[in-house]
Design a protein around this motif. Structure first.
Motif, short mmCIF file in Angstrom:
data_model
loop_
_atom_site.label_atom_id
_atom_site.label_comp_id
_atom_site.label_asym_id
_atom_site.label_seq_id
_atom_site.Cartn_x
_atom_site.Cartn_y
_atom_site.Cartn_z
N GLY A 191 0.81 -1.21 0.00
CA GLY A 191 0.00 0.00 0.00
C GLY A 191 0.84 1.26 0.00
O GLY A 191 0.54 2.23 -0.70
N ILE A 192 1.92 1.27 0.77
CA ILE A 192 2.81 2.43 0.81
C ILE A 192 3.49 2.63 -0.53
O ILE A 192 3.52 3.75 -1.06
N VAL A 193 4.01 1.57 -1.10
CA VAL A 193 4.69 1.67 -2.40
C VAL A 193 3.71 2.12 -3.49
O VAL A 193 4.02 2.99 -4.30
N TYR A 194 2.51 1.56 -3.48
CA TYR A 194 1.50 1.96 -4.46
C TYR A 194 1.18 3.44 -4.34
O TYR A 194 1.07 4.15 -5.33
N ASN A 195 1.04 3.90 -3.11
CA ASN A 195 0.72 5.30 -2.88
C ASN A 195 1.87 6.21 -3.33
O ASN A 195 1.64 7.28 -3.89
N LEU A 196 3.09 5.80 -3.11
CA LEU A 196 4.23 6.59 -3.53
C LEU A 196 4.33 6.65 -5.06
O LEU A 196 4.69 7.69 -5.62
N LEU A 197 4.04 5.55 -5.72
CA LEU A 197 4.15 5.51 -7.17
C LEU A 197 3.00 6.24 -7.88
O LEU A 197 3.20 6.80 -8.95
N THR A 198 1.81 6.21 -7.29
CA THR A 198 0.65 6.83 -7.94
C THR A 198 0.25 8.13 -7.28
O THR A 198 -0.80 8.67 -7.59
N GLY A 199 1.08 8.62 -6.37
CA GLY A 199 0.76 9.84 -5.63
C GLY A 199 0.70 11.07 -6.53
O GLY A 199 0.87 11.00 -7.74
N ARG A 200 0.45 12.18 -5.91
CA ARG A 200 0.32 13.44 -6.63
C ARG A 200 1.64 13.80 -7.29
O ARG A 200 2.69 13.79 -6.66
N ARG A 201 1.58 14.12 -8.56
CA ARG A 201 2.78 14.47 -9.31
C ARG A 201 2.81 15.97 -9.54
O ARG A 201 1.81 16.57 -9.85
N VAL A 202 3.99 16.53 -9.42
CA VAL A 202 4.14 17.99 -9.57
C VAL A 202 4.43 18.33 -11.02
O VAL A 202 5.14 17.67 -11.69
#
Length: 50
Positions: A39-50
């Motif tokens: 879940g953490i890795v998924y969130n980091l990979l699909t998180g908000r992009r600048v």
């Protein structure tokens, strides 16, 4: 959706820690840890992009 993922991760980590203190579940404890890390890795990979 992101808040839901973080909530699930926190719940899984809490259950994992409780599993160590109660000593039940055996492999389930490690499964919860793996799910939280996914879940953490998924969130980091699909998180908000600048």
């Amino acid at each position: 959706m992101v808040n839901l993922i973080w909530t699930a991760v926190v719940v899984l980590i809490i259950l994992w820690l409780l599993g160590f203190s109660v000593s039940i579940g055996g492999g389930l404890i490690h499964l919860l840890l793996v799910l939280a890390l996914i879940g953490i890795v998924y969130n980091l990979l699909t998180g908000r992009r600048v």
